[in-house]
Design a protein around this motif. Structure first.
Motif, PDB file in Angstrom:
ATOM      1  N   PHE A 142       0.805  -1.224   0.000  1.00 49.66           N
ATOM      2  CA  PHE A 142       0.000   0.000   0.000  1.00 49.66           C
ATOM      3  C   PHE A 142       0.840   1.275   0.000  1.00 49.66           C
ATOM      4  CE2 PHE A 142      -2.258  -3.473   1.925  1.00 49.66           C
ATOM      5  CZ  PHE A 142      -3.460  -3.452   1.246  1.00 49.66           C
ATOM      6  N   MET A 143       2.135   1.139   0.225  1.00 45.15           N
ATOM      7  CA  MET A 143       2.972   2.306   0.450  1.00 45.15           C
ATOM      8  C   MET A 143       3.198   3.155  -0.787  1.00 45.15           C
ATOM      9  SD  MET A 143       3.603   2.376   3.612  1.00 45.15           S
ATOM     10  CE  MET A 143       4.917   3.579   3.673  1.00 45.15           C
ATOM     11  N   THR A 144       3.043   2.584  -1.970  1.00 44.04           N
ATOM     12  CA  THR A 144       3.327   3.357  -3.189  1.00 44.04           C
ATOM     13  C   THR A 144       2.088   3.560  -4.056  1.00 44.04           C
ATOM     14  OG1 THR A 144       4.017   1.398  -4.463  1.00 44.04           O
ATOM     15  CG2 THR A 144       5.713   2.569  -3.204  1.00 44.04           C
ATOM     16  N   ARG A 145       0.927   3.248  -3.561  1.00 45.52           N
ATOM     17  CA  ARG A 145      -0.288   3.444  -4.355  1.00 45.52           C
ATOM     18  C   ARG A 145      -0.581   4.937  -4.502  1.00 45.52           C
ATOM     19  NH1 ARG A 145      -4.553  -1.394  -2.679  1.00 45.52           N
ATOM     20  NH2 ARG A 145      -3.079  -3.106  -3.043  1.00 45.52           N
ATOM     21  N   GLY A 146      -0.440   5.439  -5.701  1.00 48.99           N
ATOM     22  CA  GLY A 146      -0.690   6.853  -5.968  1.00 48.99           C
ATOM     23  C   GLY A 146       0.361   7.772  -5.381  1.00 48.99           C
ATOM     24  N   ARG A 238      13.481   5.103 -11.647  1.00 50.81           N
ATOM     25  CA  ARG A 238      14.639   5.934 -11.353  1.00 50.81           C
ATOM     26  C   ARG A 238      14.327   7.410 -11.608  1.00 50.81           C
ATOM     27  NH1 ARG A 238      15.781   1.122 -13.543  1.00 50.81           N
ATOM     28  NH2 ARG A 238      17.632  -0.072 -12.905  1.00 50.81           N
ATOM     29  N   GLY A 239      14.870   8.251 -10.773  1.00 49.64           N
ATOM     30  CA  GLY A 239      14.730   9.689 -10.989  1.00 49.64           C
ATOM     31  C   GLY A 239      13.481  10.298 -10.395  1.00 49.64           C
ATOM     32  N   ARG A 240      12.679   9.504  -9.663  1.00 54.84           N
ATOM     33  CA  ARG A 240      11.430  10.039  -9.114  1.00 54.84           C
ATOM     34  C   ARG A 240      11.501  10.274  -7.606  1.00 54.84           C
ATOM     35  NH1 ARG A 240       6.695   6.686 -12.461  1.00 54.84           N
ATOM     36  NH2 ARG A 240       7.654   6.927 -14.537  1.00 54.84           N
ATOM     37  N   THR A 241      12.686  10.205  -7.047  1.00 54.32           N
ATOM     38  CA  THR A 241      12.832  10.327  -5.596  1.00 54.32           C
ATOM     39  C   THR A 241      12.289  11.652  -5.078  1.00 54.32           C
ATOM     40  OG1 THR A 241      14.774   8.896  -5.620  1.00 54.32           O
ATOM     41  CG2 THR A 241      14.476  10.308  -3.694  1.00 54.32           C
ATOM     42  N   GLU A 242      12.603  12.751  -5.759  1.00 52.58           N
ATOM     43  CA  GLU A 242      12.152  14.062  -5.290  1.00 52.58           C
ATOM     44  C   GLU A 242      10.629  14.152  -5.288  1.00 52.58           C
ATOM     45  OE1 GLU A 242      12.642  18.809  -6.442  1.00 52.58           O
ATOM     46  OE2 GLU A 242      14.018  17.314  -7.287  1.00 52.58           O
ATOM     47  N   THR A 243       9.985  13.633  -6.313  1.00 49.95           N
ATOM     48  CA  THR A 243       8.527  13.660  -6.399  1.00 49.95           C
ATOM     49  C   THR A 243       7.905  12.845  -5.280  1.00 49.95           C
ATOM     50  OG1 THR A 243       8.567  13.950  -8.794  1.00 49.95           O
ATOM     51  CG2 THR A 243       6.549  13.052  -7.850  1.00 49.95           C
ATOM     52  N   GLY A 249       5.869  13.904   2.411  1.00 45.49           N
ATOM     53  CA  GLY A 249       5.884  14.986   3.386  1.00 45.49           C
ATOM     54  C   GLY A 249       4.506  15.341   3.913  1.00 45.49           C
ATOM     55  N   TYR A 250       3.477  15.127   3.118  1.00 45.28           N
ATOM     56  CA  TYR A 250       2.116  15.434   3.547  1.00 45.28           C
ATOM     57  C   TYR A 250       1.556  14.373   4.510  1.00 45.28           C
ATOM     58  CZ  TYR A 250       1.810  18.974  -0.161  1.00 45.28           C
ATOM     59  OH  TYR A 250       2.007  20.081  -0.951  1.00 45.28           O
ATOM     60  N   PHE A 251       2.268  13.266   4.660  1.00 40.77           N
ATOM     61  CA  PHE A 251       1.744  12.133   5.417  1.00 40.77           C
ATOM     62  C   PHE A 251       2.684  11.689   6.530  1.00 40.77           C
ATOM     63  CE2 PHE A 251       0.155  12.269   1.145  1.00 40.77           C
ATOM     64  CZ  PHE A 251      -1.224  12.214   1.342  1.00 40.77           C
ATOM     65  N   ASP A 252       3.698  12.482   6.807  1.00 44.98           N
ATOM     66  CA  ASP A 252       4.705  12.125   7.794  1.00 44.98           C
ATOM     67  C   ASP A 252       4.179  12.394   9.202  1.00 44.98           C
ATOM     68  OD1 ASP A 252       7.096  11.907   9.381  1.00 44.98           O
ATOM     69  OD2 ASP A 252       8.269  12.275   7.567  1.00 44.98           O
TER      70      ASP A 252
END
Length: 323
Positions: A142-146, A238-243, A249-252
């Protein structure tokens, strides 16, 4: 297993490097306003059980998007006056299970509302709440859904359900809405922190070995799932770490903790490799209310204190619920 994180004296001063989005409060205000545009429609249906000292109600209410969410409301048998309520959230992969799995808090004399977890409930403790929202490509779990947009992230729906669960619990005539506590372990502890930051009039929160805290550290310090789901996703994309980091950050839990207005009892296990202790202390150290404590279990992994932590909660929570 041995200690794999910071020493305890360093944990007590540790601060997360998680970056709070500038529009964090606006994002959640908008999300909850949209959810409350749907009628809560809380329904409570009696369930026949063999529990002679407790009464059980099968609950349905409208969560995120107006989607139906299930729960249990467990009451002491024969209750006639409104009771303080404990709202509980479930750990990762679990659902609400069967009513006889939830005896503790009603046996202590409180109303006990257990929220089912949308889309989960196949890993342990069966669930009854589907998640009708799909997503783009995601790593199993569930961690990467959307996860590439906070608007579509799975936990936006789940945290909203959790706030609405408090509202549903308070809608029952045998619940004293002014005396509401929230608690849960692991994922349930992370949800507890989110609700503590979003619902301003709780009397207590008890996040137990909480998950979903300090994502920047959690996703780099442990190889254990569920946090590793995020690393595996980024290993492929790859390359999507910043996104992805921006979304998380909204869910921390650290940012929700900084807004919490209720007394809190945390727990942490120093050999926990699922929710590393530094990530738990990140939330604890950020927690805004000055009445806060943390139980430390030196040689435990993610099982934490187990029944010992329940005993600690039983000693701590009643004074806050009955004040």
């Amino acid at each position: 297993m041995s200690l794999s994180d910071l020493p305890l004296d360093e944990l007590r001063g540790y601060r997360s490097l998680s970056v709070e989005p500038a529009d964090f409060d606006q994002f959640w205000a908008k999300t909850l306003t949209e959810a409350r545009g749907h009628d809560l429609a809380a329904r409570f249906e009696p369930v026949a059980t063999a529990l002679s000292t407790l009464e059980v109600l099968d609950v349905t209410f409208a969560g995120f998007g107006g989607h139906p969410v299930k729960g249990w409301l467990v009451l002491p048998a024969g209750a006639r006056e409104p009771l303080p309520v404990v709202v509980e959230y479930i750990g990762y992969g679990g659902g609400r299970g069967l009513p006889h799995s939830h005896l503790l808090w009603a046996s202590a004399g409180f109303a006990h509302f257990v929220m089912d977890t949308r889309g989960q409930g196949a890993g342990w403790n069966g669930g009854d709440t589907p998640d009708p929202v799909g997503s783009a490509s995601s790593f199993p779990g569930f961690m990467t859904r959307g996860v590439e947009d906070p608007e579509t992230y799975y936990y936006r729906r789940l945290f909203t359900d959790a706030v609405r669960a408090v509202e549903a619990a308070r809608a029952h005539p045998l619940v004293d809405a002014s005396r509401t506590a929230v608690l849960g372990a692991s994922q349930g502890g992370g949800i507890t922190l989110a609700v503590a930051g979003l619902v301003p009039d709780l009397v207590a929160a008890a996040p137990d070995v909480p998950f979903l805290c300090d994502f920047p550290r959690a996703t780099t310090i442990t190889d254990r799932h569920p946090y590793r789901e995020i690393g595996n996703y980024l290993k492929t994309f790859r390359g999507r770490t910043e996104t992805v980091t921006r979304t998380l950050g909204y869910f921390d839990g650290v940012h929700f903790a900084a807004r919490a207005l209720a007394p809190a009892l945390f727990s942490v296990a120093l050999e926990d490799q699922t929710c590393p202790p530094s990530t738990v202390f990140a939330a604890f150290n950020a927690y805004a209310h000055e009445d806060k404590a943390i139980e430390v279990y030196d040689f435990n992994d993610h099982e934490g204190g187990g029944a010992y932590q329940q005993a600690a909660q039983l000693a701590w929570l009643p004074a806050r619920l009955t004040a």
